[in-house]
Design a protein around this motif. Structure first.
Motif, PDB file in Angstrom:
ATOM      1  N   UNK A   8       0.858  -1.227  -0.154  1.00 30.05           N
ATOM      2  CA  UNK A   8      -0.034   0.254  -0.075  1.00 30.05           C
ATOM      3  C   UNK A   8       0.732   1.221   0.023  1.00 30.05           C
ATOM      4  N   UNK A   9       0.519   2.251  -0.702  1.00 28.93           N
ATOM      5  CA  UNK A   9       1.099   3.606  -0.799  1.00 28.93           C
ATOM      6  C   UNK A   9       0.147   4.531  -0.055  1.00 28.93           C
ATOM      7  N   UNK A  10       0.806   5.646   0.600  1.00 29.95           N
ATOM      8  CA  UNK A  10       0.218   6.657   1.472  1.00 29.95           C
ATOM      9  C   UNK A  10      -0.768   7.631   0.550  1.00 29.95           C
ATOM     10  N   UNK A  11      -0.039   7.866  -0.619  1.00 33.17           N
ATOM     11  CA  UNK A  11      -0.793   8.616  -1.609  1.00 33.17           C
ATOM     12  C   UNK A  11      -0.635   7.813  -2.897  1.00 33.17           C
ATOM     13  N   UNK A  12      -1.765   8.090  -3.658  1.00 34.50           N
ATOM     14  CA  UNK A  12      -1.635   7.556  -5.079  1.00 34.50           C
ATOM     15  C   UNK A  12      -1.929   8.497  -6.289  1.00 34.50           C
ATOM     16  N   UNK A  13      -1.389   8.470  -7.466  1.00 30.51           N
ATOM     17  CA  UNK A  13      -1.429   9.246  -8.464  1.00 30.51           C
ATOM     18  C   UNK A  13      -2.110   8.663  -9.680  1.00 30.51           C
ATOM     19  N   UNK A  14      -2.577   9.353 -10.431  1.00 33.40           N
ATOM     20  CA  UNK A  14      -3.418   8.979 -11.712  1.00 33.40           C
ATOM     21  C   UNK A  14      -2.170   8.926 -13.009  1.00 33.40           C
ATOM     22  N   UNK A  15      -1.205   9.718 -12.901  1.00 35.25           N
ATOM     23  CA  UNK A  15      -0.349   9.865 -13.909  1.00 35.25           C
ATOM     24  C   UNK A  15       1.232   9.699 -13.424  1.00 35.25           C
ATOM     25  N   UNK A  16       2.018   8.807 -13.858  1.00 34.70           N
ATOM     26  CA  UNK A  16       3.155   8.489 -13.330  1.00 34.70           C
ATOM     27  C   UNK A  16       4.438   9.710 -13.712  1.00 34.70           C
ATOM     28  N   UNK A  17       5.483   9.600 -13.238  1.00 40.46           N
ATOM     29  CA  UNK A  17       6.328  10.864 -13.199  1.00 40.46           C
ATOM     30  C   UNK A  17       7.058  10.635 -14.639  1.00 40.46           C
ATOM     31  N   UNK A  18       7.004   9.170 -15.212  1.00 43.50           N
ATOM     32  CA  UNK A  18       7.426   9.168 -16.530  1.00 43.50           C
ATOM     33  C   UNK A  18       6.433   9.202 -17.654  1.00 43.50           C
ATOM     34  N   UNK A  19       5.198   9.924 -17.504  1.00 40.99           N
ATOM     35  CA  UNK A  19       4.141   9.795 -18.463  1.00 40.99           C
ATOM     36  C   UNK A  19       3.695  11.327 -18.673  1.00 40.99           C
ATOM     37  N   UNK A  20       3.190  11.621 -19.821  1.00 40.14           N
ATOM     38  CA  UNK A  20       2.650  12.641 -20.197  1.00 40.14           C
ATOM     39  C   UNK A  20       1.167  12.637 -20.881  1.00 40.14           C
ATOM     40  N   UNK A  21       0.332  13.540 -20.525  1.00 39.92           N
ATOM     41  CA  UNK A  21      -0.967  13.331 -20.826  1.00 39.92           C
ATOM     42  C   UNK A  21      -1.384  14.718 -21.589  1.00 39.92           C
ATOM     43  N   UNK A  22      -2.429  14.915 -22.298  1.00 42.32           N
ATOM     44  CA  UNK A  22      -2.974  15.880 -23.032  1.00 42.32           C
ATOM     45  C   UNK A  22      -4.483  15.981 -22.470  1.00 42.32           C
ATOM     46  N   UNK A  23      -5.119  17.192 -22.519  1.00 43.08           N
ATOM     47  CA  UNK A  23      -6.559  17.298 -22.182  1.00 43.08           C
ATOM     48  C   UNK A  23      -7.385  16.616 -23.244  1.00 43.08           C
ATOM     49  N   UNK A  24      -8.423  15.789 -23.060  1.00 43.10           N
ATOM     50  CA  UNK A  24      -9.223  15.180 -23.783  1.00 43.10           C
ATOM     51  C   UNK A  24     -10.289  16.566 -24.248  1.00 43.10           C
ATOM     52  N   UNK A  25     -10.460  16.562 -25.764  1.00 42.25           N
ATOM     53  CA  UNK A  25     -11.333  17.837 -26.221  1.00 42.25           C
ATOM     54  C   UNK A  25     -12.708  17.217 -25.604  1.00 42.25           C
ATOM     55  N   UNK A  26     -13.244  16.237 -25.553  1.00 41.50           N
ATOM     56  CA  UNK A  26     -14.775  15.770 -25.249  1.00 41.50           C
ATOM     57  C   UNK A  26     -14.947  15.607 -23.773  1.00 41.50           C
ATOM     58  N   UNK A  27     -14.103  15.109 -23.183  1.00 38.69           N
ATOM     59  CA  UNK A  27     -14.106  15.038 -21.559  1.00 38.69           C
ATOM     60  C   UNK A  27     -13.513  15.756 -20.771  1.00 38.69           C
ATOM     61  N   UNK A  28     -12.969  17.092 -21.107  1.00 36.34           N
ATOM     62  CA  UNK A  28     -12.318  18.027 -20.389  1.00 36.34           C
ATOM     63  C   UNK A  28     -12.909  18.185 -19.234  1.00 36.34           C
ATOM     64  N   UNK A  29     -12.019  17.979 -17.913  1.00 37.92           N
ATOM     65  CA  UNK A  29     -10.504  18.043 -17.973  1.00 37.92           C
ATOM     66  C   UNK A  29     -10.068  16.625 -18.040  1.00 37.92           C
ATOM     67  N   UNK A  30     -10.721  15.632 -18.284  1.00 39.03           N
ATOM     68  CA  UNK A  30     -10.007  14.446 -18.165  1.00 39.03           C
ATOM     69  C   UNK A  30      -8.782  14.431 -19.237  1.00 39.03           C
ATOM     70  N   UNK A  31      -7.940  13.387 -19.164  1.00 40.87           N
ATOM     71  CA  UNK A  31      -6.719  13.443 -20.100  1.00 40.87           C
ATOM     72  C   UNK A  31      -6.707  12.215 -20.916  1.00 40.87           C
ATOM     73  N   UNK A  32      -5.883  12.381 -22.029  1.00 34.62           N
ATOM     74  CA  UNK A  32      -5.637  11.165 -22.603  1.00 34.62           C
ATOM     75  C   UNK A  32      -4.111  11.121 -22.795  1.00 34.62           C
ATOM     76  N   UNK A  33      -3.700   9.723 -22.800  1.00 38.27           N
ATOM     77  CA  UNK A  33      -2.255   9.374 -22.662  1.00 38.27           C
ATOM     78  C   UNK A  33      -1.636   8.346 -23.418  1.00 38.27           C
ATOM     79  N   UNK A  34      -0.578   8.383 -24.334  1.00 39.82           N
ATOM     80  CA  UNK A  34       0.088   7.266 -25.253  1.00 39.82           C
ATOM     81  C   UNK A  34       0.734   6.607 -24.032  1.00 39.82           C
ATOM     82  N   UNK A  35       0.227   5.295 -24.023  1.00 39.63           N
ATOM     83  CA  UNK A  35       1.180   4.389 -23.332  1.00 39.63           C
ATOM     84  C   UNK A  35       2.400   3.797 -24.024  1.00 39.63           C
ATOM     85  N   UNK A  36       3.348   3.349 -23.280  1.00 45.28           N
ATOM     86  CA  UNK A  36       4.679   2.712 -23.991  1.00 45.28           C
ATOM     87  C   UNK A  36       4.138   1.452 -24.318  1.00 45.28           C
ATOM     88  N   UNK A  37       4.288   0.719 -25.813  1.00 48.32           N
ATOM     89  CA  UNK A  37       3.841  -0.347 -25.881  1.00 48.32           C
ATOM     90  C   UNK A  37       5.004  -1.454 -25.537  1.00 48.32           C
TER      91      UNK A  37
END
Length: 348
Positions: free
Chosen positions: A302-331
């Motif tokens: 267990x972690x004390x604090x959880x995150x939605x996006x990791x330090x090694x990840x980048x995301x952009x605002x989704x134009x339809x569900x703003x302020x939700x975000x879309x991210x490209x996962x590394x294959x």
């Protein structure tokens, strides 16, 4: 049907008086309004065949029930290894949409291949997973077999038939600092690989802590109220992201839409972390006589604090569900997956 009553319908505990107020209080505390389900949700599923894995789980059941209420798909297949809850799901069907019950374990590749070839789904919503952090830590091989190999089996068996595949993931995949998080991060990566090399559209959707799900903190608290037990608290300072089942349905609707974004992972904006202390306060405001038992220690992984996006990840605002975000996962190539990526061997 009001969404809050629909949510209650997927979990017997949610019939307890006052729980709507607790959910509303947690939404207010996170500071981010609930994303509504679009009125045109699931139009693309019209006259299609939809298969839901993990359909006997609370989230899978909610998805199947909502699709049944919508009356949009031509046919739904509910796949799970829990025969009792599958039968309960079928008995509760009051819609005109037929439900095929598929008793199957996602770990069994030959069985999955046979079922997919028989049903030939147009859309797959993959919910089947092991989700308990502490059990994954002590049984990493089981987490790997279900969360990684199971996802791979369903992917490879279904994508020759389906148009869109939605993989439900978890915020624990962001930091991937425990076995469960690493197994779900790897599942996201093999989904990204399948999207890259195939014709089907493969998307992942990271969930926060879904307040309607079995085993969630509110579900545990409500069991304690029914049984007259103290609320078991690990650490009052622990912080989590919380979301509703309505938001899960909204995210899935976004990913099966004809204008689904090209990035491979949807990440909801769930506002601020909510401390466990606030969850307890909101709950006790409705159930003031319940007592609290604080252990002041975390369970394995267990972690004390959880995150939605990791330090090694980048995301952009989704134009339809703003302020939700879309991210490209590394294959991750299918040949590169291994148990060691989920549970690295100890260093000596």
């Amino acid at each position: 049907m009001a969404m809050r009553h629909f949510v209650r319908g997927i979990n017997v505990n949610w019939t307890l008086k006052g729980i709507d107020a607790v959910v509303s209080a947690l939404i207010a505390r996170r500071g981010q309004p609930e994303i509504p389900l679009p009125s045109t949700a699931y139009e693309r599923l019209q006259s299609s065949k939809v298969l839901v894995t993990g359909a006997a789980g609370s989230i899978g059941t909610a998805i199947v029930n909502h699709l049944l209420l919508s009356g949009v798909p031509e046919r739904i297949a509910a796949l799970d290894q829990d025969d009792t809850r599958l039968n309960m799901l079928a008995r509760g069907n009051r819609s005109r949409v037929p439900v095929d019950l598929i008793l199957c374990n996602v770990r069994e590749v030959s069985a999955i291949e046979r079922q997919m070839a028989t049903f030939r789904p147009d859309f797959v919503i993959h919910c089947a997973a092991l989700k308990h952090v502490d059990l994954a830590e002590t049984h990493p091989d089981e987490a790997y077999k279900t969360n990684v190999l199971g996802t791979l089996h369903v992917l490879q068996a279904s994508t020759q038939w389906c148009d869109t595949f939605v993989n439900l993931s978890t915020d624990k995949a962001a930091t991937a600092d425990n076995v469960l998080g690493r197994s779900k991060r790897l599942a996201e990566q093999i989904c990204a690989q399948a999207d890259k090399i195939g014709e089907a559209r493969i998307r992942s959707f990271r969930l926060g802590n879904v307040m309607a799900s079995r085993g969630s903190v509110l579900d545990v608290f409500m069991d304690c109220v029914k049984d007259g037990h103290d609320l078991p608290i690990t650490d009052m300072s622990m912080r989590r992201y919380y979301m509703t089942i309505s938001e899960v349905l909204a995210g899935i609707a976004r990913l099966v839409d004809k204008e689904s974004p090209s990035s491979t992972c949807l990440v909801p904006d769930l506002g601020a972390h909510v401390p466990l202390r606030d969850v307890v306060e909101s709950f006790r405001s409705e159930y003031p006589n319940v007592r609290v038992n604080v252990a002041n220690e975390t369970r394995a992984g267990e972690s004390m604090i959880e995150q939605m996006i990791g330090r090694d990840e980048e995301a952009d605002i989704d134009p339809i569900l703003s302020p939700w975000m879309m991210m490209r996962s590394k294959p991750c190539a299918f040949d590169d997956i291994s148990l060691e990526r989920v549970a690295p061997p100890p260093a000596y």
